[in-house]
Write a protein that holds these residues in place. Structure first.
Motif, PDB file in Angstrom:
ATOM      1  N   SER A  28       0.830  -1.206   0.000  1.00 39.28           N
ATOM      2  CA  SER A  28       0.000   0.000   0.000  1.00 39.28           C
ATOM      3  C   SER A  28       0.866   1.258   0.000  1.00 39.28           C
ATOM      4  O   SER A  28       0.566   2.228  -0.702  1.00 39.28           O
ATOM      5  N   ALA A  29       1.958   1.215   0.778  1.00 35.15           N
ATOM      6  CA  ALA A  29       2.843   2.374   0.835  1.00 35.15           C
ATOM      7  C   ALA A  29       3.524   2.611  -0.503  1.00 35.15           C
ATOM      8  O   ALA A  29       3.654   3.754  -0.956  1.00 35.15           O
ATOM      9  N   VAL A  30       3.955   1.522  -1.167  1.00 34.71           N
ATOM     10  CA  VAL A  30       4.616   1.653  -2.467  1.00 34.71           C
ATOM     11  C   VAL A  30       3.667   2.268  -3.489  1.00 34.71           C
ATOM     12  O   VAL A  30       4.005   3.223  -4.193  1.00 34.71           O
ATOM     13  N   LEU A  31       2.435   1.716  -3.585  1.00 33.28           N
ATOM     14  CA  LEU A  31       1.471   2.215  -4.555  1.00 33.28           C
ATOM     15  C   LEU A  31       1.075   3.660  -4.247  1.00 33.28           C
ATOM     16  O   LEU A  31       0.993   4.505  -5.148  1.00 33.28           O
ATOM     17  N   GLY A  32       0.821   3.942  -2.976  1.00 34.24           N
ATOM     18  CA  GLY A  32       0.421   5.293  -2.598  1.00 34.24           C
ATOM     19  C   GLY A  32       1.513   6.313  -2.852  1.00 34.24           C
ATOM     20  O   GLY A  32       1.247   7.400  -3.388  1.00 34.24           O
ATOM     21  N   PHE A  33       2.737   5.968  -2.513  1.00 36.46           N
ATOM     22  CA  PHE A  33       3.827   6.910  -2.708  1.00 36.46           C
ATOM     23  C   PHE A  33       4.129   7.103  -4.185  1.00 36.46           C
ATOM     24  O   PHE A  33       4.467   8.207  -4.616  1.00 36.46           O
ATOM     25  N   CYS A  34       4.016   6.021  -4.970  1.00 28.54           N
ATOM     26  CA  CYS A  34       4.212   6.158  -6.418  1.00 28.54           C
ATOM     27  C   CYS A  34       3.191   7.134  -7.008  1.00 28.54           C
ATOM     28  O   CYS A  34       3.524   7.979  -7.847  1.00 28.54           O
ATOM     29  N   ALA A  35       1.935   6.992  -6.587  1.00 27.04           N
ATOM     30  CA  ALA A  35       0.880   7.875  -7.090  1.00 27.04           C
ATOM     31  C   ALA A  35       1.154   9.322  -6.706  1.00 27.04           C
ATOM     32  O   ALA A  35       1.036  10.241  -7.530  1.00 27.04           O
TER      33      ALA A  35
END
Length: 240
Positions: A220-227
């Motif tokens: 979740s952190a990876v996807l959120g930070f990428c966005a």
């Protein structure tokens, strides 16, 4: 030429970026690059590549070397193949044009990962992520989101270790390539070395968070930070 008070002030953005990268595996350049390109554009991308080299060394020395070797090999092959395009972009394109392209690629990759079609860790996706990082990592020092999305289903320790090894090798490839065409300056090198203590402090401060990140929270952190990274880079490029 950027003054040393400005360089030291930018060091705190490197501290924040190192905190993020030490926690989720990437983010050093994503956090710092928008500030560096705004206040010291002549330091891009060489100075951030120096710090992109230093943090992975620290991560690999102080963490379990749980590296996904197959993914690393394919991604480095892709980076070697397309790094010359990143060098050409630095020489021929504006920072604004490069930033818009990188932001769009990140957002499209995140969107694809959230649909029924998931970004899986295969030789094809690893080569593609490495190739995109070869272009964007050399041109803007931001290359982590692509491989991070490919590795998003891996264990936190493996994701961080594999990304650290990729950044280490990738930074060397990019610095050598830029140096050969005269796009990596002594001033960039000195600024990057000045930021290393800030990076070390960010790594130390992130230690408690690294121990608490589970697999689901990491994804979740990876996807959120990428966005957030993609949106932030795009907005900055369009407004400034």
């Amino acid at each position: 030429m950027t003054t040393w008070p400005v360089i030291l002030g930018l060091g705190f953005t490197l501290l924040a970026g190192a905190f993020v990268q030490s926690s989720i595996g990437f983010g050093l350049a994503v956090v710092a690059a928008p500030f560096v390109v705004t206040f010291a554009p002549e330091l891009m991308p060489g100075s951030l590549l120096v710090t992109s080299f230093s943090l992975p060394v620290l991560q690999l020395l102080h963490a379990e070397a749980d590296i996904a070797w197959r993914s690393l090999t394919w991604s480095v092959a892709g980076r070697l193949l397309l790094t010359p395009l990143g060098v050409a972009a630095v020489a021929l394109l504006s920072v604004r044009s490069i930033s818009i392209g990188v932001a769009m690629l990140i957002l499209v990759t995140v969107a694809a990962s959230l649909t029924s079609w998931q970004v899986r860790n295969t030789p094809v996706t690893a080569v593609g992520a490495g190739g995109l990082a070869g272009i964007s990592g050399t041109a803007t020092s931001i290359g982590g989101p692509f491989l991070a999305l490919v590795l998003q289903h891996e264990r936190p320790e493996r994701l961080r270790a594999t990304l650290a090894a990729f950044f280490l090798l990738g930074a060397v490839i990019s610095m050598v390539s830029l140096g050969l065409v005269g796009e990596f300056t002594r001033h960039q090198l000195l600024a990057g070395l000045t930021w290393v203590p800030f990076v070390l402090l960010g790594y130390a401060v992130a230690a408690p968070l690294r121990a608490r990140l589970s697999h689901s929270h990491l994804r979740s952190a990876v996807l959120g930070f990428c966005a957030l990274a993609g949106a932030g880079i795009l907005i900055r490029a369009l407004i400034f």
